[in-house]
Each structure stands twice: as C-alpha cells, then as structure tokens.
Design a protein around this motif. Structure first.
Motif, PDB file in Angstrom:
ATOM      1  N   VAL A  98       0.837  -1.206   0.000  1.00  0.00           N
ATOM      2  CA  VAL A  98       0.000   0.000   0.000  1.00  0.00           C
ATOM      3  C   VAL A  98       0.869   1.252   0.000  1.00  0.00           C
ATOM      4  N   ASP A  99       0.470   2.224  -0.818  1.00  0.00           N
ATOM      5  CA  ASP A  99       1.196   3.495  -0.899  1.00  0.00           C
ATOM      6  C   ASP A  99       0.646   4.527   0.077  1.00  0.00           C
ATOM      7  N   LEU A 100      -0.680   4.681   0.119  1.00  0.00           N
ATOM      8  CA  LEU A 100      -1.316   5.738   0.903  1.00  0.00           C
ATOM      9  C   LEU A 100      -2.566   5.194   1.588  1.00  0.00           C
ATOM     10  N   ALA A 101      -2.823   5.676   2.803  1.00  0.00           N
ATOM     11  CA  ALA A 101      -4.042   5.256   3.499  1.00  0.00           C
ATOM     12  C   ALA A 101      -4.409   6.290   4.556  1.00  0.00           C
ATOM     13  N   VAL A 102      -5.698   6.314   4.882  1.00  0.00           N
ATOM     14  CA  VAL A 102      -6.216   7.125   5.986  1.00  0.00           C
ATOM     15  C   VAL A 102      -7.081   6.233   6.865  1.00  0.00           C
ATOM     16  N   GLY A 103      -7.309   6.698   8.079  1.00  0.00           N
ATOM     17  CA  GLY A 103      -8.198   5.959   8.951  1.00  0.00           C
ATOM     18  C   GLY A 103      -8.618   6.818  10.124  1.00  0.00           C
ATOM     19  N   CYS A 104      -9.604   6.334  10.861  1.00  0.00           N
ATOM     20  CA  CYS A 104     -10.029   7.015  12.082  1.00  0.00           C
ATOM     21  C   CYS A 104      -9.712   6.106  13.262  1.00  0.00           C
ATOM     22  N   THR A 105      -9.767   6.666  14.457  1.00  0.00           N
ATOM     23  CA  THR A 105      -9.365   5.899  15.636  1.00  0.00           C
ATOM     24  C   THR A 105     -10.475   5.750  16.668  1.00  0.00           C
ATOM     25  N   TYR A 106     -11.680   6.249  16.345  1.00  0.00           N
ATOM     26  CA  TYR A 106     -12.758   6.212  17.337  1.00  0.00           C
ATOM     27  C   TYR A 106     -13.696   5.038  17.144  1.00  0.00           C
ATOM     28  N   LYS A 107     -13.481   4.214  16.114  1.00  0.00           N
ATOM     29  CA  LYS A 107     -14.341   3.049  15.890  1.00  0.00           C
ATOM     30  C   LYS A 107     -13.746   1.840  16.612  1.00  0.00           C
ATOM     31  N   TYR A 108     -13.244   0.876  15.861  1.00  0.00           N
ATOM     32  CA  TYR A 108     -12.705  -0.340  16.469  1.00  0.00           C
ATOM     33  C   TYR A 108     -11.491  -0.078  17.354  1.00  0.00           C
ATOM     34  N   LEU A 109     -10.798   1.037  17.150  1.00  0.00           N
ATOM     35  CA  LEU A 109      -9.595   1.334  17.925  1.00  0.00           C
ATOM     36  C   LEU A 109      -9.899   1.984  19.278  1.00  0.00           C
ATOM     37  N   ASN A 110     -11.143   2.358  19.529  1.00  0.00           N
ATOM     38  CA  ASN A 110     -11.607   2.783  20.857  1.00  0.00           C
ATOM     39  C   ASN A 110     -10.875   4.003  21.409  1.00  0.00           C
ATOM     40  N   GLY A 111     -10.558   4.967  20.523  1.00  0.00           N
ATOM     41  CA  GLY A 111      -9.821   6.145  20.961  1.00  0.00           C
ATOM     42  C   GLY A 111     -10.673   7.213  21.620  1.00  0.00           C
ATOM     43  N   GLY A 112     -11.996   7.079  21.551  1.00  0.00           N
ATOM     44  CA  GLY A 112     -12.890   8.067  22.158  1.00  0.00           C
ATOM     45  C   GLY A 112     -13.576   8.906  21.108  1.00  0.00           C
ATOM     46  N   PRO A 113     -14.688   9.564  21.480  1.00  0.00           N
ATOM     47  CA  PRO A 113     -15.458  10.347  20.502  1.00  0.00           C
ATOM     48  C   PRO A 113     -14.622  11.445  19.861  1.00  0.00           C
ATOM     49  N   GLY A 114     -14.526  11.404  18.540  1.00  0.00           N
ATOM     50  CA  GLY A 114     -13.773  12.419  17.815  1.00  0.00           C
ATOM     51  C   GLY A 114     -12.278  12.321  17.978  1.00  0.00           C
ATOM     52  N   SER A 115     -11.769  11.185  18.422  1.00  0.00           N
ATOM     53  CA  SER A 115     -10.313  11.037  18.539  1.00  0.00           C
ATOM     54  C   SER A 115      -9.689  11.199  17.154  1.00  0.00           C
ATOM     55  N   PRO A 116      -8.432  11.630  17.082  1.00  0.00           N
ATOM     56  CA  PRO A 116      -7.861  12.044  15.796  1.00  0.00           C
ATOM     57  C   PRO A 116      -7.708  10.915  14.784  1.00  0.00           C
ATOM     58  N   GLY A 117      -7.630  11.325  13.515  1.00  0.00           N
ATOM     59  CA  GLY A 117      -7.421  10.383  12.438  1.00  0.00           C
ATOM     60  C   GLY A 117      -5.944  10.096  12.225  1.00  0.00           C
ATOM     61  N   PHE A 118      -5.655   9.267  11.220  1.00  0.00           N
ATOM     62  CA  PHE A 118      -4.247   8.990  10.928  1.00  0.00           C
ATOM     63  C   PHE A 118      -3.995   8.959   9.429  1.00  0.00           C
ATOM     64  N   VAL A 119      -2.736   9.203   9.085  1.00  0.00           N
ATOM     65  CA  VAL A 119      -2.252   9.191   7.706  1.00  0.00           C
ATOM     66  C   VAL A 119      -1.143   8.151   7.600  1.00  0.00           C
ATOM     67  N   TYR A 120      -1.196   7.346   6.556  1.00  0.00           N
ATOM     68  CA  TYR A 120      -0.097   6.432   6.231  1.00  0.00           C
ATOM     69  C   TYR A 120       0.461   6.809   4.874  1.00  0.00           C
ATOM     70  N   VAL A 121       1.772   6.988   4.817  1.00  0.00           N
ATOM     71  CA  VAL A 121       2.477   7.210   3.546  1.00  0.00           C
ATOM     72  C   VAL A 121       3.681   6.277   3.520  1.00  0.00           C
ATOM     73  N   ASN A 122       3.696   5.385   2.549  1.00  0.00           N
ATOM     74  CA  ASN A 122       4.816   4.465   2.396  1.00  0.00           C
ATOM     75  C   ASN A 122       6.115   5.248   2.250  1.00  0.00           C
ATOM     76  N   LYS A 123       7.183   4.783   2.894  1.00  0.00           N
ATOM     77  CA  LYS A 123       8.450   5.521   2.884  1.00  0.00           C
ATOM     78  C   LYS A 123       8.990   5.750   1.474  1.00  0.00           C
ATOM     79  N   ALA A 124       8.591   4.902   0.538  1.00  0.00           N
ATOM     80  CA  ALA A 124       9.042   5.091  -0.847  1.00  0.00           C
ATOM     81  C   ALA A 124       8.540   6.406  -1.432  1.00  0.00           C
ATOM     82  N   LEU A 125       7.472   6.971  -0.843  1.00  0.00           N
ATOM     83  CA  LEU A 125       6.910   8.225  -1.347  1.00  0.00           C
ATOM     84  C   LEU A 125       7.307   9.439  -0.514  1.00  0.00           C
ATOM     85  N   HIS A 126       8.028   9.229   0.567  1.00  0.00           N
ATOM     86  CA  HIS A 126       8.427  10.362   1.388  1.00  0.00           C
ATOM     87  C   HIS A 126       9.325  11.305   0.582  1.00  0.00           C
TER      88      HIS A 126
END
Length: 421
Positions: free
Chosen positions: A222-250
């Motif tokens: 995978v090159d790029l991805a986004v996600g949230c943390t308040y669903k299955y990850l149980n971070g709390g209401p409105g907990s921040p999202g995340f960004v994934y960028v493969n190091k090959a694209l940095h």
C-alpha cells in the motif's frame, strides 16, 4: 461460510460454552460497558477502555492544571502524534515513521488526494466509490472543484469491474478496504498491484478495518491510506485520524495545508514555509492533548492483542448472528446485504428493509441493544471481538425477535428521526 448453520439449533448454553473457551474473553473486563447494554455499534464509536479514565484525569488535573504550558515538553505532549503513529504502525504492518496521527479522516483524505495529484501531475482525474461513506466522495469532489482542470469520476454502486476505472487519465482512486454499509471487504493487495501497474495511486480508507482484523500495509504494497481511531480502535469520541504514507513516497510530493506543525523547523518562526522531510509535514495546527491521551491508552491495550484471534472471533460472532437471525430475517422481510463468504466479510452485519428500518433500530436501542441505521434502509450491527461475547449475540437476536413479533417498532417514539441515526 458459517460454521454454525445446518449443524443444530444454537442455544444460550452453547453460547456460554463458547465464551468460556474464548481466548479473548479477558479483554471484556478492560472496557466500561453499561449494565444491561449489548453494544453492537463499536464500528461507529468504540467503547471506553477503563484505563482511559484515570489517564485522561491525569492529563487534566496534573499535566494541564499543574504543568500548564510546560507539559508540551514535560509530559511530552509534542510527541503524541508520532508516538501514537508508531503504535499504529506496529498494529497495521507499517514501519515506524510511516503513520502519523493528526486531524480528522476527512482533512487527512484532502491532504492525501492533493499529495497524490501533485505526484501524478500529468493525470487529472480522481475516482471514488459511490457506495463509500459519503465523506470520501465529498472530499474528492471538493478537491476537483478547487483545482482548475481536474474532475471526479465515481464508481457506481453495484459495479463489480473496478479494473475498468484504472484509466490513463486517473491520478488517484479512493477505495474502502471494508464497505461501511455492506461490510464487503476488498482485496487490498491485489488491487493495489493492479493500480500500480497502470500508474494509479490508491488511497485506502481503513475506517472499518483498522482494529477489526489483521492489516499489513507494507506486505500489501500500500502506498497511501487514511483511517479514524474512534471506531474499532476505541480512541474516544472524535479522537484524531491517521495518515499512512509508504516511505518510498516520502519527499516525492507535498500536502497543501501548510500549518506550522508541519514546518521543518517549527520554532524558528520563519516567514517562508519549509515542509518537514518526515511524515510530520502532514500535521497542521495545535492539537488536543486530551484526545491523544484516550487514544494512546487504547493503543497500548492493543499491544496485548493477537489480531489473528481478533479475526477468528469476528468471523465466529458474525456467523453466529447471521445464523440466529436467518429465520427472523426470512419471516420479517430483512435482506442480508453482508457477504457470507469469510474472505470478503468485514466485522459488521447489515440488513436491508424497505420500511421501518430506522424504527426497528430505535426499538432495539430502547431494549438496550445498540446498533445503527444508514439511509435509505440499512440496519447495521458491529461486532467488536475484544468486548463482545457470544452470549451478547444470542441475547441481541432474542430482543430482535421480540421487537418484530410484538411490533414494538410501530410505537410513535421510535419513528421520529433524531439528529444522529
């Protein structure tokens, strides 16, 4: 296919026996679950880890109250986005430095679409799924409206030939690993490879897979991805999202929201913006230390978890629900829209009903079985293996039967749509 169907009628005692044999059963005690509630909405907002309460209290009463501004360094608030990102990287098969926790899933998707368009600058089309959670399409449309010469193309709901959308003018596609309504799970590795061969970047939305099943971003290419943390990850209401960028694209492109937290030398207070050479360039402004603490508490709990066991239990829970619901669904006009095939099923189960779907869900909630409704007629139930038991599933179906048999959903108080469905 289900391991329960056509064997025998499943009883409450069978479910209790399965709970006694469950290797994940000890995790339920680590979450706060109100008495008398069967929580089937962790795919929308996860339950609270008990440890989050003292941890957040400490942030408020000690780090904020007594540490004041010093806590950005003294309590190391500044490192929260990177620290949580590295915990997620360990969970999602990424390298440290490839995931950063910041902003929301919508803002992060905006950043990544622009990042991808800058990288694939000769191509001018963004593709998204019409069956996706609408926010993905809204952001894609917003980006194309903002930039001259760019356009959006949607993959119609029900379309099976996604390969046909890997066209030479397409710069980036936004796809869901697991569909938010049906729980259909796409083969992330296979489609990423096809897209790469055609020069198309894929941004994977992991909102309904991160925390629900094994995810291996590096192994899947995978090159790029986004996600949230308040669903299955149980971070709390409105907990921040995340960004994934493969190091090959940095360093190969830039994101457009050039906030001061993304600057290469933040406290130099230079007039000219210079992006950080790390994934920190995806940060924007000052963040909430309170939100990060709840998430970090949960992510540390997840370090104890074997995701193969999570996936195994997820499939057992959803199998059990589907099988127990089969005669109920047939009798009362509920159409299963979630795949029965394990290889393409996520961790929630959805039914479609032409009428009264919302009222049925509200009647269930009144009985203490919390699911949710997605227009126009989807009744959706999430199965979170860390804190859901097999007995919970059995009890939820008993309540379902009663709601339908007694026509409780026809009560007026269940028909009025609330602000959140």
């Amino acid at each position: 296919m289900s391991q329960f169907v056509n064997i025998k009628k499943i009883t409450l005692e069978d479910c209790k026996s399965m709970d006694l044999a469950d290797p994940l059963s000890s995790f339920k005690s680590k979450f706060h679950l109100p008495e008398g509630i069967v929580y089937l909405d962790g795919n929308s907002m996860g339950a609270a880890p008990k440890q989050a309460f003292p941890d957040i209290k400490n942030v408020v009463e000690e780090e904020w109250a007594n540490g004041l501004i010093r806590s950005w360094v003294g309590a190391d608030w500044m490192s929260s986005p990177v620290r949580s990102g590295n915990l997620l990287a360990d969970m999602l098969g990424a390298k440290h430095g490839e995931i950063i926790v910041t902003d929301t899933i919508c803002i992060n998707l905006f950043k990544l679409i622009c990042f991808a368009l800058k990288f694939n600058e000769r191509r001018k089309v963004i593709v998204y799924e019409a069956c996706s959670f609408p926010a993905d399409g809204y952001i894609a449309q917003g980006v194309s409206n903002l930039l001259d010469g760019y356009s959006c193309r949607s993959i119609p709901e029900g379309e099976e030939d996604y390969d046909a959308y890997l066209q030479d003018d397409v710069a980036v596609m936004v796809l869901n690993q697991v569909n938010y309504k049906s729980a259909y799970m796409r083969d992330m590795k296979a489609f990423t490879q096809k897209a790469r061969e055609r020069g198309v970047l894929i941004i994977w939305d992991l909102a309904h897979s991160a925390g629900a099943m094994p995810v291996d971003l590096n192994a899947d290419g995978v090159d790029l991805a986004v996600g949230c943390t308040y669903k299955y990850l149980n971070g709390g209401p409105g907990s921040p999202g995340f960004v994934y960028v493969n190091k090959a694209l940095h360093g190969k492109s830039v994101q457009p929201i050039t906030g001061w937290f993304g600057h290469a030398n933040q406290f130099a207070f230079e007039e000219k913006y210079t992006p950080s050479k790390t994934l920190s360039q995806f940060q924007t402004g000052t963040f909430s230390a309170l939100s990060y603490q709840g998430l970090e508490t949960s992510l540390n709990l997840w370090r104890e978890v074997d995701f193969n066991l999570v996936r195994e239990k997820s499939l057992k829970l959803t199998d059990l629900f589907i099988d127990l619901m089969m005669p109920v669904a047939k009798k009362y006009g509920l159409t299963l829209i979630t795949p029965e095939d394990h290889s393409v099923r996520g961790s929630h189960v959805s039914y479609y009903r032409e009428d009264n779907g919302y009222a049925i869900v509200q009647a269930l909630i009144a009985r203490g079985v919390i699911g949710d409704f997605r227009a126009p007629g989807v009744l959706r139930f999430g199965f979170t293996p860390l804190y859901l038991s097999y007995e919970d599933v059995w009890q939820s179906v008993e309540h379902f039967k009663a709601v339908l048999e007694n026509k409780e959903y026809l009560q007026e108080e269940h028909k009025a749509f609330q602000a959140v469905t």
